[in-house]
Write a protein that holds these residues in place. Structure first.
Motif, PDB file in Angstrom:
ATOM      1  N   TYR A 223       0.835  -1.197   0.000  1.00 48.33           N
ATOM      2  CA  TYR A 223       0.000   0.000   0.000  1.00 48.33           C
ATOM      3  C   TYR A 223       0.873   1.251   0.000  1.00 48.33           C
ATOM      4  O   TYR A 223       0.574   2.231  -0.679  1.00 48.33           O
ATOM      5  CB  TYR A 223      -0.911   0.006   1.214  1.00 48.33           C
ATOM      6  CG  TYR A 223      -1.701   1.292   1.359  1.00 48.33           C
ATOM      7  CD1 TYR A 223      -2.815   1.539   0.568  1.00 48.33           C
ATOM      8  CD2 TYR A 223      -1.311   2.275   2.273  1.00 48.33           C
ATOM      9  CE1 TYR A 223      -3.525   2.717   0.680  1.00 48.33           C
ATOM     10  CE2 TYR A 223      -2.022   3.459   2.393  1.00 48.33           C
ATOM     11  CZ  TYR A 223      -3.123   3.672   1.602  1.00 48.33           C
ATOM     12  OH  TYR A 223      -3.815   4.844   1.713  1.00 48.33           O
TER      13      TYR A 223
ATOM     14  N   ASN B 192       2.074   1.880  -3.430  1.00 47.43           N
ATOM     15  CA  ASN B 192       0.957   2.380  -4.222  1.00 47.43           C
ATOM     16  C   ASN B 192       0.730   3.863  -3.947  1.00 47.43           C
ATOM     17  O   ASN B 192       0.521   4.667  -4.861  1.00 47.43           O
ATOM     18  CB  ASN B 192      -0.294   1.563  -3.862  1.00 47.43           C
ATOM     19  CG  ASN B 192      -1.500   1.936  -4.704  1.00 47.43           C
ATOM     20  OD1 ASN B 192      -2.204   2.878  -4.388  1.00 47.43           O
ATOM     21  ND2 ASN B 192      -1.736   1.194  -5.763  1.00 47.43           N
ATOM     22  N   LYS B 193       0.800   4.224  -2.665  1.00 47.31           N
ATOM     23  CA  LYS B 193       0.591   5.619  -2.267  1.00 47.31           C
ATOM     24  C   LYS B 193       1.698   6.515  -2.809  1.00 47.31           C
ATOM     25  O   LYS B 193       1.434   7.615  -3.311  1.00 47.31           O
ATOM     26  CB  LYS B 193       0.544   5.689  -0.745  1.00 47.31           C
ATOM     27  CG  LYS B 193       0.279   7.077  -0.185  1.00 47.31           C
ATOM     28  CD  LYS B 193       0.224   7.025   1.332  1.00 47.31           C
ATOM     29  CE  LYS B 193       0.019   8.403   1.929  1.00 47.31           C
ATOM     30  NZ  LYS B 193      -0.006   8.359   3.409  1.00 47.31           N
TER      31      LYS B 193
ATOM     32  N   LYS C  38       0.427  -2.023 -12.467  1.00 45.32           N
ATOM     33  CA  LYS C  38      -0.630  -2.059 -11.455  1.00 45.32           C
ATOM     34  C   LYS C  38      -0.319  -1.162 -10.261  1.00 45.32           C
ATOM     35  O   LYS C  38      -1.130  -1.035  -9.355  1.00 45.32           O
ATOM     36  CB  LYS C  38      -0.848  -3.503 -10.993  1.00 45.32           C
ATOM     37  CG  LYS C  38      -1.310  -4.421 -12.120  1.00 45.32           C
ATOM     38  CD  LYS C  38      -2.635  -3.978 -12.714  1.00 45.32           C
ATOM     39  CE  LYS C  38      -3.000  -4.764 -13.956  1.00 45.32           C
ATOM     40  NZ  LYS C  38      -3.225  -6.180 -13.692  1.00 45.32           N
TER      41      LYS C  38
ATOM     42  N   TYR D 154       1.586  -1.335  -7.565  1.00 40.48           N
ATOM     43  CA  TYR D 154       1.801  -1.856  -6.220  1.00 40.48           C
ATOM     44  C   TYR D 154       3.000  -2.788  -6.280  1.00 40.48           C
ATOM     45  O   TYR D 154       3.374  -3.272  -7.357  1.00 40.48           O
ATOM     46  CB  TYR D 154       0.571  -2.586  -5.666  1.00 40.48           C
ATOM     47  CG  TYR D 154       0.132  -3.797  -6.456  1.00 40.48           C
ATOM     48  CD1 TYR D 154       0.720  -5.039  -6.258  1.00 40.48           C
ATOM     49  CD2 TYR D 154      -0.893  -3.712  -7.396  1.00 40.48           C
ATOM     50  CE1 TYR D 154       0.326  -6.154  -6.978  1.00 40.48           C
ATOM     51  CE2 TYR D 154      -1.306  -4.822  -8.119  1.00 40.48           C
ATOM     52  CZ  TYR D 154      -0.695  -6.044  -7.902  1.00 40.48           C
ATOM     53  OH  TYR D 154      -1.082  -7.145  -8.613  1.00 40.48           O
TER      54      TYR D 154
ATOM     55  N   GLU E  32      -5.613  -6.942 -10.076  1.00 38.56           N
ATOM     56  CA  GLU E  32      -5.714  -5.550  -9.657  1.00 38.56           C
ATOM     57  C   GLU E  32      -5.435  -5.455  -8.157  1.00 38.56           C
ATOM     58  O   GLU E  32      -5.719  -6.390  -7.394  1.00 38.56           O
ATOM     59  CB  GLU E  32      -7.107  -4.990  -9.964  1.00 38.56           C
ATOM     60  CG  GLU E  32      -7.430  -4.912 -11.451  1.00 38.56           C
ATOM     61  CD  GLU E  32      -6.527  -3.944 -12.200  1.00 38.56           C
ATOM     62  OE1 GLU E  32      -6.056  -2.964 -11.566  1.00 38.56           O
ATOM     63  OE2 GLU E  32      -6.292  -4.161 -13.405  1.00 38.56           O
ATOM     64  N   TYR E  33      -4.911  -4.326  -7.742  1.00 35.32           N
ATOM     65  CA  TYR E  33      -4.545  -4.136  -6.333  1.00 35.32           C
ATOM     66  C   TYR E  33      -5.754  -4.323  -5.410  1.00 35.32           C
ATOM     67  O   TYR E  33      -5.676  -5.028  -4.395  1.00 35.32           O
ATOM     68  CB  TYR E  33      -3.945  -2.741  -6.168  1.00 35.32           C
ATOM     69  CG  TYR E  33      -3.535  -2.393  -4.759  1.00 35.32           C
ATOM     70  CD1 TYR E  33      -2.482  -3.045  -4.143  1.00 35.32           C
ATOM     71  CD2 TYR E  33      -4.213  -1.403  -4.055  1.00 35.32           C
ATOM     72  CE1 TYR E  33      -2.096  -2.721  -2.849  1.00 35.32           C
ATOM     73  CE2 TYR E  33      -3.828  -1.069  -2.766  1.00 35.32           C
ATOM     74  CZ  TYR E  33      -2.777  -1.731  -2.171  1.00 35.32           C
ATOM     75  OH  TYR E  33      -2.403  -1.403  -0.895  1.00 35.32           O
ATOM     76  N   ASP E  34      -6.884  -3.719  -5.752  1.00 38.99           N
ATOM     77  CA  ASP E  34      -8.069  -3.824  -4.908  1.00 38.99           C
ATOM     78  C   ASP E  34      -8.572  -5.259  -4.826  1.00 38.99           C
ATOM     79  O   ASP E  34      -9.097  -5.685  -3.786  1.00 38.99           O
ATOM     80  CB  ASP E  34      -9.180  -2.909  -5.430  1.00 38.99           C
ATOM     81  CG  ASP E  34      -8.865  -1.433  -5.215  1.00 38.99           C
ATOM     82  OD1 ASP E  34      -7.995  -1.133  -4.376  1.00 38.99           O
ATOM     83  OD2 ASP E  34      -9.474  -0.588  -5.889  1.00 38.99           O
ATOM     84  N   THR E  35      -8.422  -6.014  -5.909  1.00 37.54           N
ATOM     85  CA  THR E  35      -8.828  -7.419  -5.908  1.00 37.54           C
ATOM     86  C   THR E  35      -7.980  -8.215  -4.923  1.00 37.54           C
ATOM     87  O   THR E  35      -8.498  -9.039  -4.154  1.00 37.54           O
ATOM     88  CB  THR E  35      -8.687  -8.023  -7.321  1.00 37.54           C
ATOM     89  OG1 THR E  35      -9.505  -7.290  -8.230  1.00 37.54           O
ATOM     90  CG2 THR E  35      -9.102  -9.488  -7.331  1.00 37.54           C
TER      91      THR E  35
ATOM     92  N   LEU F 178      -6.361  -7.030  -2.301  1.00 39.12           N
ATOM     93  CA  LEU F 178      -6.703  -6.618  -0.941  1.00 39.12           C
ATOM     94  C   LEU F 178      -7.952  -7.339  -0.450  1.00 39.12           C
ATOM     95  O   LEU F 178      -8.015  -7.803   0.692  1.00 39.12           O
ATOM     96  CB  LEU F 178      -6.928  -5.108  -0.883  1.00 39.12           C
ATOM     97  CG  LEU F 178      -5.691  -4.211  -0.881  1.00 39.12           C
ATOM     98  CD1 LEU F 178      -6.109  -2.754  -0.739  1.00 39.12           C
ATOM     99  CD2 LEU F 178      -4.733  -4.581   0.240  1.00 39.12           C
ATOM    100  N   GLN F 179      -8.950  -7.455  -1.318  1.00 41.07           N
ATOM    101  CA  GLN F 179     -10.181  -8.145  -0.937  1.00 41.07           C
ATOM    102  C   GLN F 179      -9.917  -9.622  -0.672  1.00 41.07           C
ATOM    103  O   GLN F 179     -10.413 -10.188   0.314  1.00 41.07           O
ATOM    104  CB  GLN F 179     -11.231  -7.984  -2.035  1.00 41.07           C
ATOM    105  CG  GLN F 179     -12.568  -8.628  -1.690  1.00 41.07           C
ATOM    106  CD  GLN F 179     -13.615  -8.417  -2.772  1.00 41.07           C
ATOM    107  OE1 GLN F 179     -13.435  -7.629  -3.689  1.00 41.07           O
ATOM    108  NE2 GLN F 179     -14.723  -9.128  -2.667  1.00 41.07           N
TER     109      GLN F 179
ATOM    110  N   GLU G  18      -8.123  -9.920   2.657  1.00 42.04           N
ATOM    111  CA  GLU G  18      -9.026  -9.693   3.783  1.00 42.04           C
ATOM    112  C   GLU G  18      -9.914 -10.911   4.029  1.00 42.04           C
ATOM    113  O   GLU G  18     -10.200 -11.268   5.175  1.00 42.04           O
ATOM    114  CB  GLU G  18      -9.894  -8.454   3.519  1.00 42.04           C
ATOM    115  CG  GLU G  18      -9.141  -7.130   3.596  1.00 42.04           C
ATOM    116  CD  GLU G  18      -8.556  -6.855   4.971  1.00 42.04           C
ATOM    117  OE1 GLU G  18      -9.138  -7.321   5.973  1.00 42.04           O
ATOM    118  OE2 GLU G  18      -7.514  -6.183   5.048  1.00 42.04           O
TER     119      GLU G  18
END
Length: 359
Positions: free
Chosen positions: A128, A131-132, A264, A266, A309-312, A314-315, A318
């Motif tokens: 993260y 990415n930031k 991507k 990250y 994808e990064y959000d994928t 992360l999900q 989690e």
């Protein structure tokens, strides 16, 4: 004991293994070869004043733990230590017979939930962070307080640099005085207002200043306008600027280039290890074993190549993290490793080693 003295006295080595990606079966063509191991201090040094818990070479790609430190970390269920103990035979370069007395499976406990999942969360944080940083690049030159100053112009506010340009004024010829009861707000004057020569400090004294500058103002003078310094925004900028350029200075360029190539944004290597750690945590709960060599290589390398994808990711992470507590509750693992067993093994290994060496 130093790294160099250990290399010169290999009789004190208990274990040497290839570690990292080459041990995990996750290596790629440009992967470095890292080594980890265990040593035992010479008896006089062990009984002396200076205990050496760990040694490394100058590049930190070879690290060795003294057997006492190793056992101390083992009972905390440190992932690196458990992995070292469970290193596959084909990546084990040397293993002293005494090391066969320590089995990773004998030390697995509920603590692995916190340590393996905790390490995974750290990797997510690192990914993260990258990415930031990628999405918030900072200029080469840090901004000055002047760029966070605004003045009143009619019924609106205006950046002071724009205001100065419109009026063909220089900031060095301006003077500020405090405006009571208004935070970071000032009366602004210019030397052209005065018949007698005046010397003002400018809105900022120097380009590297971290605050606006106050000046001595002749009594009775009426300010041209009022200036507000957004100090909070400037402080945030300075913090982000420092973090960004420290990151640039320390980042692994090869990994960063890989991040740019897969597009991507990250650190895909960090995310790969996130899922490796989460998978290992799950295997400990279900199978009571440490699986260092990854047979699911294709999945992990697909993460490293940027297939998700990064959000994928992360999900997915989690979801795995949410499942782990129930798996551990049902695992039957002890709350913690038996420290008495670990201490007895440590004493046994030291005694046997020193006796054999003295014969």
């Amino acid at each position: 004991m130093t790294y160099e003295s250990l290399q010169a006295s290999p009789q004190y080595l208990l274990l040497k293994c290839i570690s990292g990606s080459n041990a995990y079966n996750l290596q790629v063509p440009n992967s470095d070869t890292d080594y980890k191991g265990i040593y035992i201090l010479p008896q006089p040094e062990f009984f002396g004043l200076h205990y050496t818990p760990q040694v490394s070479n100058s590049t930190n790609d070879e690290t060795y733990f003294e057997i006492g430190r190793f056992m101390e970390l083992l009972v905390t269920n440190n992932p690196n230590i458990l992995e070292l103990l469970a290193t596959p035979a084909h990546t084990t370069i040397f293993k002293h017979p005494l090391m066969h007395r320590i089995q990773a499976s004998d030390f697995l406990s509920m603590r692995c939930l916190d340590t393996f999942a905790g390490y995974a969360k750290m990797q997510i944080k690192k990914a993260y962070g990258l990415n930031k940083q990628i999405h918030n690049p900072q200029p080469v030159d840090r901004k000055t307080p002047l760029q966070f100053c605004f003045v009143v112009e009619g019924h609106r506010s205006m950046p002071v640099e724009e205001w100065l340009q419109v009026r063909n004024l220089k900031q060095e010829d301006c003077g500020l005085s405090t405006l009571p009861n208004f935070r970071e707000t000032y009366n602004l004057f210019h030397k052209s207002q005065f018949e007698e020569p005046v010397h003002f400090s400018g809105i900022i004294a120097k380009d590297n200043s971290n605050a606006v500058s106050l000046s001595s103002i002749p009594k009775g003078a009426t300010p041209l306008t009022y200036l507000q310094f957004n100090k909070d925004a400037y402080t945030i900028h300075c913090k982000q600027y420092l973090q960004y350029w420290e990151w640039v200075d320390k980042r692994n360029e090869a990994r960063f280039e890989n991040t740019l190539q897969h597009g991507k944004n990250y650190d895909s290597k960090n995310m790969m290890h996130t899922f490796r750690l989460l998978q290992m945590a799950e295997e400990i709960a279900l199978e009571k074993k440490i699986q260092v060599y990854r047979h699911d290589r294709d999945f992990f390398l697909s993460i490293r190549s940027g297939a998700f994808e990064y959000d994928t990711l992360l999900q997915m992470a989690e979801e795995k993290l949410a499942r782990l507590p129930a798996l551990y509750e049902q695992s039957g693992l002890p709350d913690a490793p038996n420290e008495a067993v670990a201490e007895a093994l440590l004493q046994e290994i030291r005694t046997s080693f020193y006796q054999t060496l003295s014969q």
